[in-house]
Design a protein around this motif. Structure first.
Motif, PDB file in Angstrom:
ATOM      1  N   ALA A   1      -1.917  -4.997 -15.215  1.00 59.58           N
ATOM      2  CA  ALA A   1      -2.747  -5.535 -14.136  1.00 59.58           C
ATOM      3  C   ALA A   1      -2.483  -4.799 -12.827  1.00 59.58           C
ATOM      4  CB  ALA A   1      -2.484  -7.025 -13.969  1.00 59.58           C
ATOM      5  N   TYR A   2      -1.202  -4.508 -12.548  1.00 63.80           N
ATOM      6  CA  TYR A   2      -0.891  -3.779 -11.317  1.00 63.80           C
ATOM      7  C   TYR A   2      -1.497  -2.376 -11.323  1.00 63.80           C
ATOM      8  CZ  TYR A   2       2.737  -7.340 -10.468  1.00 63.80           C
ATOM      9  OH  TYR A   2       3.425  -8.506 -10.240  1.00 63.80           O
ATOM     10  N   VAL A   3      -1.458  -1.722 -12.471  1.00 64.54           N
ATOM     11  CA  VAL A   3      -2.043  -0.375 -12.569  1.00 64.54           C
ATOM     12  C   VAL A   3      -3.558  -0.447 -12.394  1.00 64.54           C
ATOM     13  CG1 VAL A   3      -2.402   1.601 -14.101  1.00 64.54           C
ATOM     14  CG2 VAL A   3      -0.147   0.538 -13.948  1.00 64.54           C
ATOM     15  N   ASP A   4      -4.185  -1.456 -12.970  1.00 67.89           N
ATOM     16  CA  ASP A   4      -5.623  -1.648 -12.762  1.00 67.89           C
ATOM     17  C   ASP A   4      -5.938  -1.814 -11.275  1.00 67.89           C
ATOM     18  OD1 ASP A   4      -5.997  -1.545 -15.505  1.00 67.89           O
ATOM     19  OD2 ASP A   4      -6.211  -3.721 -15.743  1.00 67.89           O
ATOM     20  N   ASP A   5      -5.102  -2.571 -10.567  1.00 67.18           N
ATOM     21  CA  ASP A   5      -5.309  -2.773  -9.132  1.00 67.18           C
ATOM     22  C   ASP A   5      -5.198  -1.452  -8.376  1.00 67.18           C
ATOM     23  OD1 ASP A   5      -5.517  -5.493  -9.641  1.00 67.18           O
ATOM     24  OD2 ASP A   5      -3.452  -5.938  -9.019  1.00 67.18           O
ATOM     25  N   LEU A   6      -4.206  -0.652  -8.723  1.00 72.04           N
ATOM     26  CA  LEU A   6      -4.031   0.626  -8.048  1.00 72.04           C
ATOM     27  C   LEU A   6      -5.213   1.541  -8.323  1.00 72.04           C
ATOM     28  CD1 LEU A   6      -2.414   2.564  -6.345  1.00 72.04           C
ATOM     29  CD2 LEU A   6      -1.013   3.103  -8.355  1.00 72.04           C
ATOM     30  N   GLU A   7      -5.703   1.543  -9.550  1.00 74.47           N
ATOM     31  CA  GLU A   7      -6.898   2.325  -9.865  1.00 74.47           C
ATOM     32  C   GLU A   7      -8.073   1.893  -8.987  1.00 74.47           C
ATOM     33  OE1 GLU A   7      -6.246   3.350 -14.612  1.00 74.47           O
ATOM     34  OE2 GLU A   7      -7.285   1.503 -14.040  1.00 74.47           O
ATOM     35  N   ALA A   8      -8.224   0.588  -8.798  1.00 76.30           N
ATOM     36  CA  ALA A   8      -9.330   0.080  -7.981  1.00 76.30           C
ATOM     37  C   ALA A   8      -9.175   0.513  -6.529  1.00 76.30           C
ATOM     38  CB  ALA A   8      -9.393  -1.443  -8.085  1.00 76.30           C
ATOM     39  N   MET A   9      -7.954   0.511  -6.002  1.00 77.90           N
ATOM     40  CA  MET A   9      -7.758   0.926  -4.611  1.00 77.90           C
ATOM     41  C   MET A   9      -8.019   2.412  -4.435  1.00 77.90           C
ATOM     42  SD  MET A   9      -4.554   0.390  -1.967  1.00 77.90           S
ATOM     43  CE  MET A   9      -3.531   1.736  -2.566  1.00 77.90           C
ATOM     44  N   VAL A  10      -7.529   3.225  -5.362  1.00 81.50           N
ATOM     45  CA  VAL A  10      -7.759   4.670  -5.282  1.00 81.50           C
ATOM     46  C   VAL A  10      -9.261   4.968  -5.320  1.00 81.50           C
ATOM     47  CG1 VAL A  10      -7.419   6.862  -6.492  1.00 81.50           C
ATOM     48  CG2 VAL A  10      -5.501   5.271  -6.222  1.00 81.50           C
ATOM     49  N   ALA A  11      -9.994   4.267  -6.178  1.00 87.68           N
ATOM     50  CA  ALA A  11     -11.447   4.451  -6.238  1.00 87.68           C
ATOM     51  C   ALA A  11     -12.105   3.990  -4.946  1.00 87.68           C
ATOM     52  CB  ALA A  11     -12.013   3.685  -7.435  1.00 87.68           C
ATOM     53  N   HIS A  12     -11.665   2.848  -4.425  1.00 90.34           N
ATOM     54  CA  HIS A  12     -12.238   2.325  -3.179  1.00 90.34           C
ATOM     55  C   HIS A  12     -12.043   3.296  -2.022  1.00 90.34           C
ATOM     56  CE1 HIS A  12     -13.093  -0.484   0.101  1.00 90.34           C
ATOM     57  NE2 HIS A  12     -11.931  -0.141   0.630  1.00 90.34           N
ATOM     58  N   LEU A  13     -10.875   3.903  -1.944  1.00 92.27           N
ATOM     59  CA  LEU A  13     -10.564   4.829  -0.856  1.00 92.27           C
ATOM     60  C   LEU A  13     -11.044   6.246  -1.142  1.00 92.27           C
ATOM     61  CD1 LEU A  13      -6.949   3.573  -0.061  1.00 92.27           C
ATOM     62  CD2 LEU A  13      -8.993   3.249   1.350  1.00 92.27           C
ATOM     63  N   ASP A  14     -11.533   6.476  -2.364  1.00 99.58           N
ATOM     64  CA  ASP A  14     -12.054   7.787  -2.771  1.00 99.58           C
ATOM     65  C   ASP A  14     -11.015   8.889  -2.547  1.00 99.58           C
ATOM     66  OD1 ASP A  14     -13.907   9.551  -3.843  1.00 99.58           O
ATOM     67  OD2 ASP A  14     -14.863   9.956  -1.904  1.00 99.58           O
ATOM     68  N   ILE A  15      -9.800   8.626  -3.028  1.00 92.82           N
ATOM     69  CA  ILE A  15      -8.695   9.587  -2.891  1.00 92.82           C
ATOM     70  C   ILE A  15      -8.624  10.442  -4.142  1.00 92.82           C
ATOM     71  CG2 ILE A  15      -6.200   9.828  -2.677  1.00 92.82           C
ATOM     72  CD1 ILE A  15      -6.173   7.200  -1.147  1.00 92.82           C
ATOM     73  N   ASP A  16      -8.518  11.735  -3.940  1.00 91.99           N
ATOM     74  CA  ASP A  16      -8.467  12.671  -5.062  1.00 91.99           C
ATOM     75  C   ASP A  16      -7.054  12.763  -5.619  1.00 91.99           C
ATOM     76  OD1 ASP A  16      -9.042  14.554  -6.950  1.00 91.99           O
ATOM     77  OD2 ASP A  16      -9.137  16.231  -5.528  1.00 91.99           O
ATOM     78  N   THR A  17      -6.136  13.356  -4.853  1.00 94.42           N
ATOM     79  CA  THR A  17      -4.738  13.458  -5.285  1.00 94.42           C
ATOM     80  C   THR A  17      -3.834  12.915  -4.183  1.00 94.42           C
ATOM     81  OG1 THR A  17      -4.514  15.710  -4.426  1.00 94.42           O
ATOM     82  CG2 THR A  17      -5.169  15.471  -6.736  1.00 94.42           C
ATOM     83  N   PHE A  18      -2.638  12.469  -4.572  1.00 93.02           N
ATOM     84  CA  PHE A  18      -1.760  11.836  -3.589  1.00 93.02           C
ATOM     85  C   PHE A  18      -0.332  11.800  -4.107  1.00 93.02           C
ATOM     86  CE2 PHE A  18      -3.708   8.700  -6.336  1.00 93.02           C
ATOM     87  CZ  PHE A  18      -2.678   7.849  -6.701  1.00 93.02           C
ATOM     88  N   VAL A  19       0.583  11.550  -3.186  1.00 90.16           N
ATOM     89  CA  VAL A  19       1.975  11.249  -3.530  1.00 90.16           C
ATOM     90  C   VAL A  19       2.060   9.743  -3.754  1.00 90.16           C
ATOM     91  CG1 VAL A  19       4.368  11.229  -2.715  1.00 90.16           C
ATOM     92  CG2 VAL A  19       2.881  13.198  -2.209  1.00 90.16           C
TER      93      VAL A  19
END
Length: 291
Positions: free
Chosen positions: A80-98
């Protein structure tokens, strides 16, 4: 607005509305920060302020904490936590990150990196490794703390005494932050938890009883394909030194360091030592990627 001042945002992950805080220029290289079991996004404020001139730092209030929604189903497990992080990355439209995570957040960071290696420029894992959540004295301590944690306190002094008893090495600044962001006052003057202490605690105790509900970290550690720093507190009861050494031995992309005068909560116990370790890692990362 100064880059030092936090900005807040929110997004949807399934039926939940989750909140994040960010610092630094929006066009700077992004760093996503994941807190631990009973923590919150603003625990990363000293870290974010230190690096906010050159980096965009985004701290998530993971489900059930801070200003994010509680999960009615009490699904406080890695998937569930990983799903949440996926949703935030998509929302912020971030390509790559630390990606950086402490304790539970470190597990979530490793699990996300295993699923999306193309997204991760580098990892920072604070005081967790394979076996930490099950087979260490720290794991036993955390379960005992959860089982013995009161649901309310008579006043703020009692709440402060509780946190100080559980975190004897925590800095005064970090203790004040923890009081501000994990507790709230009722109309009758009593102080209660702001986060879903019951649901999160129940999930953590269930994980201790049924380790199969967790994630096997050794295969993930061995498969990491990006530069990674494991930060251990000198007095940690949660990440044995031998485990940190073995993580580095099994995967040459993993470096590890030890911060003096710190236990499991490294960034709370010795913020200066933690920041110096991070700064050294980020400098080496920048130099290597400039070649």
């Amino acid at each position: 607005m100064s880059e030092w001042q936090p900005r807040t945002g929110e997004f949807r992950s399934g039926a939940l509305t989750l909140r994040y805080v960010e610092w630094g220029p929006v066009d700077a290289p992004p760093v996503i920060l994941l807190h631990g079991l009973r923590s919150y996004a603003m625990t990363w404020e000293p870290t974010a302020r230190f690096f906010s001139e050159d980096l965009r730092l985004i701290a998530l209030d993971q489900r059930g904490r801070g200003d994010s929604d509680w999960d009615p189903a009490c699904n406080y497990y890695t998937q569930a936590y990983v799903d949440d992080l996926e949703a935030m990355v998509a929302h912020l439209d971030i390509d790559t990150f630390v990606l950086m995570g402490h304790s539970l957040g470190g597990t979530n960071a490793l699990a996300y990196a295993a699923r999306h290696p193309e997204k991760i420029r580098a990892l920072v894992i604070e005081d967790i490794g394979p076996g930490s959540s099950i087979a260490t004295e720290g794991a036993k301590r955390i379960v005992h703390e959860i089982e013995s944690t009161p649901t309310r306190f008579d006043d703020w002094d009692a709440a402060r005494q509780f946190w100080r008893s559980k975190r004897p090495t925590i800095s005064e600044q970090a203790l004040n932050s923890r009081l501000d962001y994990t507790l709230k006052q009722n109309d009758d003057g009593s102080v209660v938890w702001k986060y879903d202490a019951e649901g999160i605690g129940r999930a953590r105790i269930e994980l201790a009883r049924r380790p199969e509900l967790g994630v096997e970290l050794w295969p993930i550690v061995e498969g990491i394909s990006c530069p990674t720093l494991v930060v251990r507190g000198e007095h940690s009861d949660f990440l044995p030194r031998s485990t940190a050494q073995e993580m580095s031995r099994r995967n040459p992309r993993i470096a590890w360091c030890e911060v003096a005068n710190a236990g499991h909560y490294v960034h709370d116990d010795n913020a200066v030592g933690f920041l110096l370790a991070l700064d050294d890692f980020f400098r080496k990362l920048k130099a290597a990627q400039a070649v």
